[in-house]
Design a protein around this motif. Structure first.
Motif: not given
Length: 238
Positions: A212-221
C-alpha cells in the motif's frame, strides 16, 4: 483514463443481484443466515481491531501514538483503516473471495468498509492492482471487486486503470518482513494526472503496509493531495 460511475439505479440492481447470489446459510458456521453472507452470531465473533492504534498504519500502540515504524519512516499514505483484525475466522471470509471465487464476499466486505469511509471526502476510489500475469491466473482482482462494490455504496467513481502493476513480484506473504519493501519497490506505475485529488486506495489485507505504501508513493508522485488506505483486515504484529 477509465473512471467508472455507478448511478443509483445500477446500485439498486446490483445489490438485488448480489442478494440473490448469497447463500441461504452462513459462510462460516453453515447455520441459517437469513440470506446474509455471515450470520449475526458469527459477525459477533469476528476479530476486532485493537485499540488504541497508530493513527497512520492502524497497528497497535500503547496510547494511540504513532508506532515506531511510522516514526522512523512515515508512510506515503495519510492514514490506513481496517474493518477487522486479520485472524480466524475472518481469514476464511477473505480466502472465500480470494481463492474460492465467491464474488458475493466483495459486497459484504464493502459493507464493512463503507461506514468507516463515508464521512471523509474522496475524489475517487482505486484498487491496488494485480500484475497481468497474476490477474490472468486468478481471473479477477479481489481488491478491484471490493472497490467496485464500495464505489456503489458511497456513490464514488472507481478508477481501476490509473494505477498499474508493471512488475511481477513474489507474493509478499512468502517474504521476510525486511524484504517486502524492496520486493514492491518500482512495481507500480501511474498514467494519470491526479493533482489535488484525495484518493481512497483499496486492498483486502494489510500486513506490513509495504504494498500500500508503494502504491501511495506513486500516486503522490502524480499529484495526489492525499491517499487513504482502506483494507478489510489488518494483520497486527505480535
Amino acid at each position: 483514463m477509465s473512471i467508472l460511475p455507478y448511478p443509483t439505479a445500477l446500485s439498486r440492481f446490483t445489490h438485488r443481484t448480489v442478494a440473490l447470489l448469497l447463500p441461504a446459510s452462513c459462510l462460516l458456521c453453515g447455520g441459517d443466515s437469513e440470506n446474509e453472507l455471515v450470520c449475526a452470531a458469527c459477525i459477533a465473533e469476528l476479530p476486532q481491531l485493537a485499540e488504541p492504534c497508530c493513527p497512520l498504519c492502524a497497528d497497535r500502540t500503547t496510547h494511540g501514538e504513532r508506532c515506531g515504524a511510522c516514526l522512523k519512516d512515515p508512510p506515503a499514505f495519510s492514514r490506513a483503516f481496517a474493518a477487522y483484525r486479520y485472524d480466524y475466522p475472518l481469514d476464511r471470509i477473505i480466502h472465500a473471495l480470494k481463492y474460492g471465487h465467491q464474488l458475493a464476499v466483495a459486497d459484504w466486505c464493502a459493507g464493512r468498509l463503507a461506514p468507516l469511509a463515508g464521512h471523509a471526502h474522496f475524489d475517487r476510489i482505486l484498487p491496488l492492482p494485480l500484475h497481468v500475469e497474476r490477474l490472468r491466473e486468478r481471473g479477477f482482482n479481489q481488491s478491484g471487486e471490493i472497490a467496485k462494490a464500495l464505489g456503489r455504496r458511497l456513490d464514488l467513481p472507481v478508477d481501476p486503470t490509473s494505477l498499474l502493476r508493471t512488475r511481477a513480484t513474489p507474493p509478499q506473504a512468502e517474504l521476510p518482513h525486511k524484504e517486502r519493501l524492496r520486493n514492491v519497490r518500482g512495481a507500480f506505475e501511474c498514467r494519470t494526472d491526479l493533482t489535488g485529488q484525495h484518493l481512497l486506495l483499496i486492498d483486502d489485507v494489510m500486513t506490513t503496509g509495504a504494498t500500500a505504501n508503494e502504491g501511495a508513493r506513486v500516486l503522490k508522485l502524480h499529484g495526489a493531495a492525499s491517499v487513504t488506505v482502506a483494507v478489510v483486515a489488518r494483520a497486527l504484529k505480535d
